[in-house]
Structure formats: C-alpha cells, structure tokens
Scaffold this motif. Structure first.
Motif, PDB file in Angstrom:
ATOM      1  N   ILE A  95       0.866  -1.190   0.000  1.00 19.96           N
ATOM      2  CA  ILE A  95       0.000   0.000   0.000  1.00 19.96           C
ATOM      3  C   ILE A  95       0.901   1.238   0.000  1.00 19.96           C
ATOM      4  N   SER A  96       0.592   2.202  -0.858  1.00 20.63           N
ATOM      5  CA  SER A  96       1.438   3.409  -0.897  1.00 20.63           C
ATOM      6  C   SER A  96       0.990   4.374   0.209  1.00 20.63           C
ATOM      7  N   GLU A  97       1.861   5.334   0.508  1.00 16.64           N
ATOM      8  CA  GLU A  97       1.516   6.331   1.528  1.00 16.64           C
ATOM      9  C   GLU A  97       0.326   7.171   1.077  1.00 16.64           C
ATOM     10  N   ASP A  98       0.225   7.419  -0.240  1.00 16.80           N
ATOM     11  CA  ASP A  98      -0.920   8.188  -0.760  1.00 16.80           C
ATOM     12  C   ASP A  98      -2.229   7.430  -0.560  1.00 16.80           C
ATOM     13  N   GLU A  99      -2.182   6.118  -0.824  1.00 17.29           N
ATOM     14  CA  GLU A  99      -3.392   5.298  -0.619  1.00 17.29           C
ATOM     15  C   GLU A  99      -3.809   5.319   0.857  1.00 17.29           C
ATOM     16  N   LEU A 100      -2.801   5.239   1.721  1.00 12.48           N
ATOM     17  CA  LEU A 100      -3.092   5.274   3.153  1.00 12.48           C
ATOM     18  C   LEU A 100      -3.745   6.607   3.531  1.00 12.48           C
ATOM     19  N   THR A 101      -3.165   7.704   3.050  1.00 13.70           N
ATOM     20  CA  THR A 101      -3.715   9.029   3.372  1.00 13.70           C
ATOM     21  C   THR A 101      -5.164   9.139   2.923  1.00 13.70           C
TER      22      THR A 101
END
Lengths: 161, 346
Positions: free
Chosen positions: A99-105
């Motif tokens: 999971i990317s940090e953008d997806e997490l955000t």
C-alpha cells in the motif's frame, strides 16, 4: 501526513554539514562525521517507511470506515458519495502488501470523514455507544502495535559524563 | 547558553529606551533551550543619573519556527504587567517593541531574574532535582504561585488578554477547536485517532465551575529559583482562560516527575500537592476532570508536535529537535488512546 524519510535525512544532513561539522576540530571525528553525512545522502533514495506498518494503518482505517458506514446506513444517515468507493475497495484480508503512503492518506481521510459524521449524528444512531467502543478498540490495537517501533531516547546525562 | 553574534546594533535604540549615556553592549547570549519564543541576554554597561551601571536585561523575541505558530508577544507583555500588579511572582517587564525592523522580529524586554532553571526532558525519566534543604520551601512556593494564578481576578485586570471565552464549557470547546485547526493546518487532523479523540472530548466536555487564568505550562523548568525560593514563574506563551484542572493535570503528569521517587515536579508527592492546593485555593480537585484535562493536554501537545513537524518538513526550522517532535506524535497518540479509554470507562 508524515514527515518523509527523504525530508528527515535531508534536514539531518543540512544541520550536520552546516552547523555541526564546522565546529568539530578533532581530525578523526571530522572525518567520521563527513562519512556519516555521505552515507546518509546515499541512503536517501534507497529507504522508505516499512510497508507492514503502512498496511497496519491502512487496515485499521478501512475497518473503522466499514464499521461506521454500516452503522450510518442502518440508521439512515447519508454517506457522502466520495466515501462510497472506499467502502467498496478491498476487504482487510485482501489488502495488498505494498500500500502506498498516498493510498493510506486517502483511506485515513475517508475514515476520519465518517468518524466526524458519526459524532455529528450521534443522537440518530441507535447503537452509538457500542460503535464508539468498537472504534476505540480498533484504534487501541493499532497504537499497541506501533509502540513496538519506539526505541529509548538517548540519555544526554550519560553522554555528558 | 551559546554566544550569538548579532548583526543588528541595538546600542542607540537601547540607550534611548533606558535613558542611558555611554551605553555599551558587552555581549549578547541566546538561550538555546527554548522551543518557542527566542530569549536573549544583553549584558549592558551605561551611565544613568551620573551612576555607572552594569546590568543584564532579557529580550524575548517572537519565534520564526519551532513548536508554536507565530503569535503576538505583546499579549504576553500585557499579561505579565497585569500579573505583577496581582502579586504573582513573574519577571518585571520593561517595554514592548512591536517594530520588527529593530531586532528582526517584535520583542519585549524584561529585567533579568537571578537564579537557576532546572529543566528535565519529558521523554525520559530524570533523576531527582533540588536538594532536600530547599525542596520544602520550593514546594510551598510552587503551590502558592499556581493558587495565586488560579485565583487571580482577571475580570477586573487590564490585561486585555486572554479574551473572555464565554460561559460554561465554551472555553474548553474553543480551546479544542484552536488545537484542532493547528493540527489540521499541519496535516494531521486526518488521522482517525485524532479525529475520534477530538470528537469525543468535544462531546463530553465537563462544565467549568470556575473560569481562571491557566498558565498552560506550569512545571519544573518554567520557574527560576534561588536559595530555595521561586523567584519568578516564566514561559507564559500558553496562558489562557480555562478550568484550573487543566494546569493541575499538567502539573501531575508523569512527564515532570522524578524517576525513582515519583515526586510531582521533583518537589512533593501527588497527595501532598493536591492537599495543599485544595487548602490554599478553596478549589476542590475532581478526579474525572483531572483525567479529562489530561486528554486536553495531550491534544495541546499534539498541536505543538504537529506544528513542529510541519515547520521541519517545510524548511521553516533547521532545528533537529523539531524532527524528533514529529516522531513524538505516535507516542502522544498512544497516550491519548489510554486516556480516552479510561474516560469512556468511567
């Protein structure tokens, strides 16, 4: 928002190179420090946050989102359209390892939106206390996991003695 | 303290302000420990009324980064002026300078208070400070000063600050909202733990029985002591109107206790503190409110740490302590969860 690893390394190196290094007189210490700066620079493009930690955050946010959306739905509170596709995304078991940090955000933002909505409509939600308790339990589990990442703070008294 | 070379020559300015002749700035020292406004010691020699004077004055300048967002220091200047009039032990302020051209940013000047400041690092246990001879009198002063602050008649003072936040629990709601906005600006409001906690604290705020001046950072490290007596309570940046329990929860926090003895602010046991405080103030300490304001204090800590993280990320601060503050966010979230869990169970 998290401070990126790149920003950490860049700022640490800025202070080491421009403030600490000029004030170090001892030859060996100066050489070691300059090599430390060089190493950190080289690491800058090679490191990132641990994927398993990002995944844990993502799964918790998704679980909260799902839990609250069911409650909102059951109690006839409208769920904003921009949230819907987050509900329809993967179940926690099917979350990818990367999971990317953008997806997490994006997932955390959606989760926060429904949390706000839940409190705005607390009187309208029949089993509000139970939902709140379950959300709290999910968040507590997450913080417990994260506590394992912390290392003791350096003891300045020992350094100075 | 580290010496700091200032490009700005304040000799003429200080001569005029002090009304002195032949003024010489012997040295300027910047205090490196502060994390909010900047503090400078000016070592001065001058002639006044035909007397040769050598003295140090303190200049507090608005911050350019750090853990507090930019704020108006003149409010603190007015506040200190009023508190002196109310008999509270604070440094004597001299003048306020709003003109940023004089010394890069607005500042105010005050007299130097002689004595020591004992600082501890809240992130790790600290050995017991102060010696046994001075501890009882310091403990007495510590309690009596916070009692004077909480009993200060702010309504009839001319401080013009803090603004009256209204009645009942509006003060705490407004305070939470201010922290929430700062956390949002720093990009952290979207964390579910923060969202849930802020919503919970807003929805469950207790009534404020007595609206008082709250110091906001009353602890070891924020008073100057000499000879076993507190000479001045300092660092008033966080001062506002609110429930006295906010200060009490902060004072009783484990962060300010001695590692082995668990003494509150290295001075006395929790029981001794609460007993003395209740006797002297006439305010009854409510355990639920202590816990609730423990949560509020963590939200305030998050405001500061998130702001530091933002400044660090955007290059507004080259202080590595701000980088560590960004990492402290997770620790505070864990503590917040603990408090919210206890509050929901009580």
């Amino acid at each position: 928002m998290k401070v990126s690893i790149k920003t950490y390394i860049s700022n640490i190196n800025d202070v080491l190179a421009n403030i600490v290094l000029p004030s170090v007189d001892m030859g060996f210490a100066k050489i070691q420090l300059s090599y430390a700066i060089d190493m950190l620079n080289q690491l800058q493009n090679r490191v990132e946050y641990r994927h398993d930690v990002i995944k844990d955050d993502y799964i918790a946010a998704k679980a909260i989102l799902d839990l609250i959306c069911v409650a909102l739905n059951d109690n006839h509170v409208d769920i904003p359209k921009d949230i819907i596709h987050h509900i329809e995304s993967n179940s926690p078991d099917g979350v990818a390892d990367t999971i990317s940090e953008d997806e997490l955000t994006r997932m955390e933002t959606a989760s926060t939106k429904v949390l706000d909505l839940m409190y705005e409509n607390s009187t309208q939600i029949n089993n509000f206390n139970e939902i709140e308790k379950n959300v709290l339990s999910l968040l507590r589990q997450l913080t417990k996991k994260k506590a394992g990442l912390r290392v003791p703070t350096i003891n300045l008294e020992l350094l100075e003695s | 303290m580290e010496p700091e070379t200032q490009a700005v020559d304040l000799t003429a300015y200080l001569s005029e302000k002090i009304g002195a002749d032949n003024l010489v700035v012997n040295g300027i020292t910047k205090v490196e420990q502060g994390m909010s406004s900047e503090t400078f010691f000016f070592d001065l020699s001058y002639t006044k009324n035909q007397n040769e004077v050598r003295e140090e004055i303190v200049i507090k300048r608005e911050p350019s980064g750090g853990i507090l967002e930019t704020y108006d220091l003149s409010k603190e200047f007015r506040l200190l002026n009023s508190l002196i009039a109310g008999g509270i032990t604070v440094p004597q302020v001299l003048w306020n300078e709003p003109d940023a051209k004089i010394f890069e940013r607005p500042f105010y000047a005050m007299k130097k208070v002689e004595g020591d400041v004992f600082n501890v690092d809240p992130r790790r246990p600290s050995k017991l400070m102060f010696n046994d001879d001075e501890r009882p009198s310091l403990a007495g002063d510590f309690v009596s000063n916070i009692v004077k602050i909480h009993n200060f008649d702010w309504k009839n003072s001319d401080m013009g600050f803090p603004a009256d936040p209204g009645k009942d629990n509006e003060a705490v709601i407004r305070q939470i909202e201010q922290h929430e906005q700062a956390i949002d600006r720093a990009g952290y409001r979207s964390l579910p733990i923060i969202a849930m906690s802020i919503n919970w604290l807003k929805q469950n705020s207790p009534e404020i029985d007595r609206l008082s001046i709250v110091h906001g950072d009353y602890r070891i490290g924020n008073f100057i002591s000499k000879g076993g007596r507190i000479q001045a309570v300092i660092d008033w940046e966080m001062c506002h109107l609110g429930d006295p329990h906010e200060d009490l929860a902060y004072i009783l926090s484990p962060a300010w206790r001695s590692a082995d003895e668990g003494l509150v602010n290295h001075l006395m046991t929790e029981g001794e503190f609460i007993k003395k405080y209740q006797e002297m103030s006439g305010i009854s300490v409510d355990p639920y409110k202590l816990l609730y304001y423990g949560g509020i204090n963590i939200i305030r800590g998050l405001d500061l740490m998130c702001t530091a993280a933002k400044n660090f990320t955007h290059g507004q601060s080259s202080d590595l302590r701000d980088g560590i503050h960004a990492m402290t966010v997770d620790f505070l979230l864990e503590a917040l969860m603990g408090v919210i869990t206890m509050l929901t169970a009580s």
